[in-house]
Design a protein around this motif. Structure first.
Motif, mmCIF file in Angstrom:
data_model
loop_
_atom_site.group_PDB
_atom_site.id
_atom_site.type_symbol
_atom_site.label_atom_id
_atom_site.label_comp_id
_atom_site.label_asym_id
_atom_site.label_seq_id
_atom_site.Cartn_x
_atom_site.Cartn_y
_atom_site.Cartn_z
ATOM 1 N N ILE A 43 -12.176 2.529 7.954
ATOM 2 C CA ILE A 43 -12.944 1.480 7.991
ATOM 3 C C ILE A 43 -13.346 0.743 6.825
ATOM 4 O O ILE A 43 -14.073 -0.013 6.834
ATOM 5 N N LEU A 44 -12.428 1.068 5.679
ATOM 6 C CA LEU A 44 -12.772 0.214 4.552
ATOM 7 C C LEU A 44 -11.811 -1.197 4.632
ATOM 8 O O LEU A 44 -10.961 -1.289 5.143
ATOM 9 N N GLU A 45 -12.665 -2.042 3.965
ATOM 10 C CA GLU A 45 -11.672 -3.472 3.852
ATOM 11 C C GLU A 45 -11.701 -3.831 2.430
ATOM 12 O O GLU A 45 -12.671 -3.984 1.657
ATOM 13 N N ILE A 46 -10.440 -4.332 2.134
ATOM 14 C CA ILE A 46 -10.237 -4.835 0.749
ATOM 15 C C ILE A 46 -10.192 -6.358 0.861
ATOM 16 O O ILE A 46 -9.560 -7.106 1.591
ATOM 17 N N ARG A 47 -11.010 -7.002 -0.097
ATOM 18 C CA ARG A 47 -11.105 -8.403 0.200
ATOM 19 C C ARG A 47 -10.961 -9.003 -1.260
ATOM 20 O O ARG A 47 -11.363 -8.377 -2.343
ATOM 21 N N ASP A 48 -10.445 -10.233 -1.103
ATOM 22 C CA ASP A 48 -10.419 -11.074 -2.312
ATOM 23 C C ASP A 48 -11.581 -11.987 -2.551
ATOM 24 O O ASP A 48 -11.867 -12.654 -1.419
#
Length: 199
Positions: A43-48
């Protein structure tokens, strides 16, 4: 996945490294099984996040906790058009509006990136849904919040116990890197002094 790849190549990071960093930070607070990690990872989201971008805007409800993999952020509120910085955070730290997150009410704060950054976002609602599958994740969730409360209280003590000169000394000892990476007007606002005084 294409977006993640582009982000990480541009900043010389890869998703596996980012998530390993996140997991290592969590394990410094509490132990958990591989099964619990795999559920959480899903459920983790990597974002810039671009320099100057707001990850939370005043008036919106905060529904997430961000982990700073790379970058610097500040939290601030507006009062009669004037900005007051209430918190500064760098990589390795979690950042959220605790009041808005807990009460599910509109935030009075803005969270802004001061550098090009990469964050790992954890949504509260998604985490709670996973509690049914893993009791361990309840412990992980509490550990994250407790670590943030401890850090928040430490900064509050700085305001309560110290005069401006001692606040400056405290910040120099605790986070000297702020002075190289954060504009002076934000540090001055955070310390509760005028920029001219800080200069």
């Amino acid at each position: 996945m294409v977006l993640f790849h582009f982000i990480c190549v541009a900043m010389k990071r890869d998703p596996k490294e980012i998530l390993q960093h996140y997991r290592a930070e969590l394990e410094s607070y509490c132990a958990f099984s591989l099964e619990a990690w795999e559920l959480l990872e899903s459920i983790l989201e990597i974002r810039d996040v671009s320099k100057g971008e707001l990850t939370l805007k005043e008036g919106r409800t905060c529904r997430f906790i961000d982990f700073i993999h790379v970058g610097t952020f500040r939290m601030y509120y507006l009062n009669d058009g004037l900005e007051t910085t209430t918190s500064i955070a760098i990589e390795g730290l979690f950042i959220t509006d605790m009041k808005s997150l807990s009460s599910e009410t509109a935030s009075n704060l803005n969270i802004q990136a001061l550098e090009q950054s990469i964050i790992v976002r954890l949504y509260k609602e998604k985490l709670i849904q996973l509690y049914k599958q893993s009791a361990e994740l309840q412990t992980v969730g509490r550990a994250i919040l407790e670590s943030m409360v401890v850090a928040e209280n430490e900064w509050k003590e700085m305001y309560t116990l110290y005069d401006p000169q001692k606040r400056y000394t405290f910040l120099m000892q605790k986070a000297p890197q702020f002075f190289a990476r954060v504009p002076l007007q934000y540090i001055a606002s955070f310390l509760g002094i005028r920029r001219e005084t800080l200069s």
